[in-house]
Write a protein that holds these residues in place. Structure first.
Motif, short mmCIF file in Angstrom:
data_model
loop_
_atom_site.label_atom_id
_atom_site.label_comp_id
_atom_site.label_asym_id
_atom_site.label_seq_id
_atom_site.Cartn_x
_atom_site.Cartn_y
_atom_site.Cartn_z
N LYS A 28 0.84 -1.20 0.00
CA LYS A 28 0.00 0.00 0.00
C LYS A 28 0.87 1.25 0.00
O LYS A 28 1.70 1.44 0.88
CB LYS A 28 -0.91 0.00 1.23
N ILE A 29 0.68 2.09 -1.01
CA ILE A 29 1.41 3.35 -1.11
C ILE A 29 0.45 4.48 -0.74
O ILE A 29 -0.55 4.70 -1.41
CB ILE A 29 1.97 3.58 -2.53
N LYS A 30 0.78 5.19 0.33
CA LYS A 30 -0.05 6.29 0.78
C LYS A 30 0.42 7.60 0.17
O LYS A 30 1.50 7.67 -0.40
CB LYS A 30 -0.03 6.37 2.31
N ARG A 31 -0.40 8.61 0.30
CA ARG A 31 -0.07 9.97 -0.13
C ARG A 31 0.24 10.02 -1.63
O ARG A 31 1.33 10.42 -2.05
CB ARG A 31 1.07 10.54 0.70
N VAL A 32 -0.72 9.58 -2.41
CA VAL A 32 -0.65 9.64 -3.87
C VAL A 32 -1.53 10.81 -4.32
O VAL A 32 -2.73 10.82 -4.06
CB VAL A 32 -1.13 8.32 -4.51
N LEU A 33 -0.93 11.78 -4.98
CA LEU A 33 -1.64 12.98 -5.40
C LEU A 33 -2.29 12.77 -6.77
O LEU A 33 -1.64 12.32 -7.71
CB LEU A 33 -0.67 14.16 -5.47
N ILE A 34 -3.59 13.07 -6.86
CA ILE A 34 -4.31 13.04 -8.14
C ILE A 34 -4.28 14.45 -8.71
O ILE A 34 -4.85 15.37 -8.13
CB ILE A 34 -5.76 12.57 -7.97
N ASP A 35 -3.59 14.63 -9.84
CA ASP A 35 -3.35 15.97 -10.38
C ASP A 35 -3.73 16.04 -11.85
O ASP A 35 -2.92 15.72 -12.73
CB ASP A 35 -1.88 16.35 -10.19
N PRO A 36 -4.96 16.48 -12.18
CA PRO A 36 -5.35 16.62 -13.59
C PRO A 36 -4.53 17.67 -14.33
O PRO A 36 -4.56 17.71 -15.56
CB PRO A 36 -6.83 17.03 -13.50
N GLY A 37 -3.80 18.52 -13.59
CA GLY A 37 -2.98 19.54 -14.23
C GLY A 37 -1.63 19.05 -14.69
O GLY A 37 -0.88 19.79 -15.33
N SER A 38 -1.30 17.80 -14.39
CA SER A 38 0.00 17.24 -14.77
C SER A 38 -0.15 16.39 -16.03
O SER A 38 -1.07 15.59 -16.15
CB SER A 38 0.58 16.40 -13.63
N SER A 39 0.79 16.54 -16.95
CA SER A 39 0.77 15.77 -18.20
C SER A 39 1.54 14.47 -18.09
O SER A 39 1.70 13.77 -19.09
CB SER A 39 1.36 16.61 -19.34
N THR A 40 2.00 14.12 -16.90
CA THR A 40 2.76 12.88 -16.73
C THR A 40 2.53 12.31 -15.34
O THR A 40 2.06 13.00 -14.44
CB THR A 40 4.26 13.12 -16.96
N ASN A 41 2.87 11.03 -15.18
CA ASN A 41 2.82 10.37 -13.87
C ASN A 41 4.23 10.35 -13.28
O ASN A 41 5.20 10.06 -13.99
CB ASN A 41 2.30 8.94 -14.00
N ILE A 42 4.33 10.61 -11.99
CA ILE A 42 5.65 10.72 -11.35
C ILE A 42 5.67 9.87 -10.10
O ILE A 42 4.67 9.78 -9.37
CB ILE A 42 5.96 12.20 -10.98
N ILE A 43 6.81 9.24 -9.83
CA ILE A 43 6.99 8.47 -8.60
C ILE A 43 8.40 8.70 -8.08
O ILE A 43 9.34 8.93 -8.86
CB ILE A 43 6.74 6.96 -8.85
N ARG A 44 8.55 8.66 -6.78
CA ARG A 44 9.87 8.88 -6.18
C ARG A 44 10.71 7.62 -6.26
O ARG A 44 10.21 6.49 -6.14
CB ARG A 44 9.71 9.29 -4.72
N LEU A 45 12.01 7.81 -6.46
CA LEU A 45 12.94 6.68 -6.53
C LEU A 45 12.91 5.88 -5.24
O LEU A 45 12.97 4.64 -5.26
CB LEU A 45 14.35 7.18 -6.82
N LYS A 46 12.79 6.57 -4.09
CA LYS A 46 12.79 5.85 -2.82
C LYS A 46 11.59 4.94 -2.68
O LYS A 46 11.65 3.90 -2.02
CB LYS A 46 12.83 6.86 -1.66
N VAL A 47 10.47 5.32 -3.29
CA VAL A 47 9.29 4.45 -3.26
C VAL A 47 9.56 3.18 -4.06
O VAL A 47 9.22 2.08 -3.63
CB VAL A 47 8.06 5.20 -3.81
N VAL A 48 10.17 3.34 -5.24
CA VAL A 48 10.51 2.17 -6.06
C VAL A 48 11.46 1.25 -5.31
O VAL A 48 11.35 0.03 -5.35
CB VAL A 48 11.13 2.62 -7.40
N GLU A 49 12.41 1.84 -4.58
CA GLU A 49 13.35 1.04 -3.79
C GLU A 49 12.61 0.31 -2.68
O GLU A 49 12.92 -0.85 -2.38
CB GLU A 49 14.43 1.95 -3.21
N GLN A 50 11.64 0.98 -2.04
CA GLN A 50 10.86 0.32 -1.01
C GLN A 50 10.06 -0.85 -1.58
O GLN A 50 9.87 -1.87 -0.92
CB GLN A 50 9.89 1.33 -0.37
N LEU A 51 9.63 -0.72 -2.83
CA LEU A 51 8.89 -1.80 -3.49
C LEU A 51 9.82 -2.94 -3.92
O LEU A 51 9.36 -4.04 -4.22
CB LEU A 51 8.16 -1.26 -4.73
N GLY A 52 11.13 -2.67 -3.97
CA GLY A 52 12.08 -3.68 -4.42
C GLY A 52 12.01 -3.94 -5.91
O GLY A 52 12.29 -5.06 -6.37
#
Length: 285
Positions: A140-164
């Motif tokens: 479960k990833i918390k604090r995910v921002l829904i932003d219709p003003g953004s033209s792309t999806n973004i994720i932090r590198l540290k989150v990817v590392e936490q996911l392995g």
């Protein structure tokens, strides 16, 4: 209670019970037994293709709803994750809405609308962004921002590392521009299976190495692919699934904590700096 045999109709026979008195197609116990067997996955080879699809879709939905996350990723940057002061009341409100978000709300096919009922439990008045939680590989990833003003999806590198899932990152360069035209260059991207309310969508993210107030940002690519409609006013997100509409509720207390701004000091508390400013004016801080 047994029916008086003298009152049974000898012209009607139940092949299920092997007795007279009612027809097989009118036997309530037989219907209940067949329904029980259908729900357990038996006898479905006798169903029509349309009926089979109905049971398969229902089984998949139940399996996804019962799936619980094995891990939870909270905010990774420094600072407390516990609301302080008045936020305790907001936390209580969040618990009520989180319980409600486990259920699905439905509307007529093709209809995505919001009403006063959707805003129940929302702290009014507000101008909060819409923040939700999602599942990725049972995490479960918390604090995910829904932003219709953004033209792309973004994720932090540290989150990817936490996911392995660092091994799934691929090189890709993209220049991101903020509202003040500040630029951030990403050099990597990753595709992740995002599970929202039991609906899984393979989503491409650009990976950011620096800190952000949120763990991931879902922009228009994800919103449009999901055919989702977010409402910051109602703190909810709706999207159609198999003729129905699913509702995901925002986590307003987390939003207020993420985007909290220190109150400005009143002018009376500003202390002058010694020495004159331009044209003899005093400068305050």
């Amino acid at each position: 209670m047994q029916t008086n045999p003298a009152r049974k109709n000898p012209n009607q026979t139940c092949e299920y019970h092997g007795i007279h008195g009612h027809r097989t197609e009118d036997c309530k116990q037989l219907r209940e037994e067949i329904t029980r067997l259908f729900n357990k996955g038996h006898l479905r080879e006798f169903l029509s293709d349309r009926a089979k699809s109905h049971f398969i879709s229902r089984d998949v939905s139940k399996q996804n709803e019962k799936e619980e996350p094995q891990h939870i990723i909270h905010m990774i940057i420094g600072g407390t994750d516990t609301p302080r002061g008045p936020m305790l009341k907001r936390t209580k409100t969040s618990m009520v809405r989180e319980k409600r978000s486990r259920t699905q709300e439905y509307a007529p096919m093709g209809t995505l609308s919001f009403g006063d009922k959707d805003a129940e439990g929302v702290i009014q008045s507000h101008n909060d962004a819409l923040v939700i939680s999602v599942l990725v590989n049972k995490t479960k990833i918390k604090r995910v921002l829904i932003d219709p003003g953004s033209s792309t999806n973004i994720i932090r590198l540290k989150v990817v590392e936490q996911l392995g899932l660092q091994d799934r990152i691929v090189p890709a360069t993209l220049v991101l521009n903020g509202f003040n035209m500040a630029c951030e260059t990403t050099k990597e991207e990753i595709a992740l299976p995002i599970n929202v309310a039991g609906t899984v969508q393979e989503t491409k993210f650009h990976v950011i190495e620096g800190d952000m107030r949120y763990n991931a940002l879902f922009g228009r690519p994800w919103i449009h692919n999901m055919r989702a409609v977010p409402s910051t006013l109602h703190q909810a997100l709706k999207f159609p699934v198999s003729g129905d509409v699913k509702t995901v509720y925002g986590e307003q207390p987390a939003t207020k904590e993420m985007f909290s701004v220190d109150e400005a000091k009143p002018m009376s508390s500003l202390s002058p700096i010694k020495g004159p400013g331009p044209e003899g004016e005093r400068v305050t801080k």
